[in-house]
Design a protein around this motif. Structure first.
Motif, short mmCIF file in Angstrom:
data_model
loop_
_atom_site.label_atom_id
_atom_site.label_comp_id
_atom_site.label_asym_id
_atom_site.label_seq_id
_atom_site.Cartn_x
_atom_site.Cartn_y
_atom_site.Cartn_z
N GLN A 1 0.85 -1.18 0.00
CA GLN A 1 0.00 0.00 0.00
C GLN A 1 0.89 1.24 0.00
N THR A 2 0.59 2.14 -0.91
CA THR A 2 1.38 3.35 -1.03
C THR A 2 1.19 4.24 0.19
N GLN A 3 2.31 4.74 0.71
CA GLN A 3 2.26 5.69 1.81
C GLN A 3 3.15 6.87 1.50
N SER A 25 6.73 5.15 0.37
CA SER A 25 6.92 3.72 0.60
C SER A 25 7.67 3.06 -0.56
N GLU A 26 7.74 3.78 -1.70
CA GLU A 26 8.51 3.29 -2.84
C GLU A 26 8.94 4.48 -3.69
N ASN A 96 2.96 9.46 -8.44
CA ASN A 96 2.36 8.64 -9.48
C ASN A 96 1.51 9.47 -10.46
N ASN A 113 -2.05 10.21 -8.43
CA ASN A 113 -2.89 9.20 -7.79
C ASN A 113 -2.80 9.19 -6.28
N TYR A 114 -1.60 9.42 -5.75
CA TYR A 114 -1.37 9.18 -4.32
C TYR A 114 -1.02 10.49 -3.61
#
Length: 125
Positions: A1-3, A25-26, A96, A113-114
């Motif tokens: 899950q993206t954070q 997170s990435e 993103n 997106n995030y």
């Protein structure tokens, strides 16, 4: 899950400086900073994109703010100097990019997106 987690906000006097940090997170190819003042729409501040770290800035912050990214740490930064009261806002990190490539889209909130939860920046005169 993206954070995405922002930090570094605070209260400063006009002319002061702050550095915002966003830990992801990435690693993302494109990341950006946005801000939203009370009663106003969310607006793009700066975007950084690609392996060459090409940057894009809103006219209102050019020459005062610098966006940068440490890919090894999955971390995005916004160095803000020469702060003005009109810079007061909640600042958000975004990641993103999902739109067609254009300068307009790179600073458009709907093209990411995030989102992080935001960090407040308050500049007093």
């Amino acid at each position: 899950q993206t954070q995405l987690v922002e930090s570094g906000g605070g209260s400063v006097q006009a002319g002061g400086s702050l550095r915002l940090t966003c830990t992801a997170s990435e690693n993302y190819y494109s990341m950006a900073w946005y801000r939203q003042a009370p009663g106003k729409e969310r607006a793009g501040v700066a975007t950084i994109r690609g392996e060459s770290s090409t940057t894009y800035y809103a006219d209102s912050v050019k020459g005062r703010f610098t966006i940068s990214k440490d890919n090894a740490k999955n971390t995005l930064y916004l160095q803000m100097s020469g702060l003005k009261p009109e810079d007061t806002a909640m600042y958000y990190c975004a990641a993103n990019f999902k739109c067609g490539l254009s300068i307009t889209n790179l600073l458009k909130p709907t093209c990411f997106n995030y989102w992080g939860q935001g960090t407040q920046v308050t500049v007093s005169s």
